[in-house]
Design a protein around this motif. Sequence first.
Motif, mmCIF file in Angstrom:
data_model
loop_
_atom_site.group_PDB
_atom_site.id
_atom_site.type_symbol
_atom_site.label_atom_id
_atom_site.label_comp_id
_atom_site.label_asym_id
_atom_site.label_seq_id
_atom_site.Cartn_x
_atom_site.Cartn_y
_atom_site.Cartn_z
ATOM 1 N N GLY A 174 59.350 22.260 -17.367
ATOM 2 C CA GLY A 174 57.970 21.897 -17.644
ATOM 3 C C GLY A 174 57.131 22.974 -18.308
ATOM 4 O O GLY A 174 55.995 22.727 -18.694
ATOM 5 N N ARG A 175 57.688 24.171 -18.461
ATOM 6 C CA ARG A 175 56.947 25.294 -19.071
ATOM 7 C C ARG A 175 57.329 25.401 -20.547
ATOM 8 O O ARG A 175 58.511 25.426 -20.892
ATOM 9 N N ILE A 176 56.339 25.493 -21.425
ATOM 10 C CA ILE A 176 56.606 25.610 -22.856
ATOM 11 C C ILE A 176 57.184 26.994 -23.146
ATOM 12 O O ILE A 176 56.643 28.015 -22.717
ATOM 13 N N CYS A 177 58.310 27.000 -23.865
ATOM 14 C CA CYS A 177 58.960 28.262 -24.219
ATOM 15 C C CYS A 177 59.062 28.451 -25.726
ATOM 16 O O CYS A 177 59.482 29.508 -26.192
ATOM 17 N N GLY A 178 58.679 27.440 -26.497
ATOM 18 C CA GLY A 178 58.716 27.549 -27.943
ATOM 19 C C GLY A 178 58.101 26.323 -28.584
ATOM 20 O O GLY A 178 57.859 25.310 -27.923
ATOM 21 N N TYR A 179 57.868 26.429 -29.904
ATOM 22 C CA TYR A 179 57.251 25.311 -30.616
ATOM 23 C C TYR A 179 57.452 25.459 -32.111
ATOM 24 O O TYR A 179 57.759 26.546 -32.614
ATOM 25 N N CYS A 180 57.246 24.353 -32.814
ATOM 26 C CA CYS A 180 57.275 24.337 -34.273
ATOM 27 C C CYS A 180 56.286 23.279 -34.745
ATOM 28 O O CYS A 180 56.225 22.186 -34.167
ATOM 29 N N PHE A 181 55.506 23.627 -35.789
ATOM 30 C CA PHE A 181 54.539 22.697 -36.369
ATOM 31 C C PHE A 181 54.667 22.696 -37.883
ATOM 32 O O PHE A 181 54.952 23.734 -38.493
ATOM 33 N N GLY A 182 54.431 21.547 -38.478
ATOM 34 C CA GLY A 182 54.413 21.411 -39.928
ATOM 35 C C GLY A 182 53.080 20.837 -40.375
ATOM 36 O O GLY A 182 52.284 20.373 -39.552
ATOM 37 N N GLU B 29 50.173 17.220 -44.833
ATOM 38 C CA GLU B 29 49.623 17.066 -46.178
ATOM 39 C C GLU B 29 50.417 17.829 -47.232
ATOM 40 O O GLU B 29 50.463 17.415 -48.388
ATOM 41 N N THR B 30 51.028 18.951 -46.848
ATOM 42 C CA THR B 30 51.681 19.815 -47.837
ATOM 43 C C THR B 30 53.192 19.907 -47.702
ATOM 44 O O THR B 30 53.873 20.294 -48.642
ATOM 45 N N GLY B 31 53.704 19.631 -46.508
ATOM 46 C CA GLY B 31 55.134 19.805 -46.266
ATOM 47 C C GLY B 31 55.508 21.226 -45.890
ATOM 48 O O GLY B 31 56.676 21.604 -45.899
ATOM 49 N N GLU B 32 54.513 22.022 -45.523
ATOM 50 C CA GLU B 32 54.782 23.399 -45.103
ATOM 51 C C GLU B 32 55.174 23.434 -43.626
ATOM 52 O O GLU B 32 54.569 22.774 -42.790
ATOM 53 N N ILE B 33 56.192 24.230 -43.315
ATOM 54 C CA ILE B 33 56.473 24.565 -41.921
ATOM 55 C C ILE B 33 55.502 25.695 -41.604
ATOM 56 O O ILE B 33 55.625 26.800 -42.136
ATOM 57 N N VAL B 34 54.523 25.406 -40.786
ATOM 58 C CA VAL B 34 53.425 26.334 -40.548
ATOM 59 C C VAL B 34 53.823 27.434 -39.572
ATOM 60 O O VAL B 34 53.482 28.603 -39.771
ATOM 61 N N VAL B 35 54.554 27.070 -38.523
ATOM 62 C CA VAL B 35 54.914 28.070 -37.520
ATOM 63 C C VAL B 35 56.112 27.588 -36.703
ATOM 64 O O VAL B 35 56.252 26.396 -36.415
ATOM 65 N N LEU B 36 56.962 28.534 -36.362
ATOM 66 C CA LEU B 36 58.066 28.343 -35.423
ATOM 67 C C LEU B 36 58.065 29.583 -34.548
ATOM 68 O O LEU B 36 58.156 30.707 -35.066
#
Length: 149
Positions: A61-69, A72-79
Amino acid sequence: MDIVYRAARAQDVAACIDIRGKTRENAFSEQDLAAVGVTLESWGAAVRDGALPGYVATVQGRICGYCFGDRETGEIVVLALLPEYEGRGAGKTLLGLVIRDLKELGFTRLFLGCATDPAVRSHGFYRRLGWRSTGTFDDANDEVLEYFP
């Protein structure tokens, strides 16, 4: 312990901001993020309205990682992952989930900014997964890589 993946929710953003400051490489504190316009409010709103589709990895239940895109642009913003979860396939899985969603939105080319230093983990990580240099650099002087899903 098994890693569970799920779609990110706006209420996850506080944990994501905390994790970003704890990453082994390319860490950004809450203050660093705010200095570039990324706040709990702005990131949360972008998740809520679907502008930043993303996924979180959780353990018990604890967040240990993430990824967002960026839809509008198709950029992988953060991992980002907590260091103790590196090397378990979580980053690859999170990235794959966001790539799938951006592809479903119609993107045939995705891009991201990546460190130019081969000693930095992300340099080899993305290239091993098929990302290629565009020969250009973004405003942070990161190399722009592209991927064709």
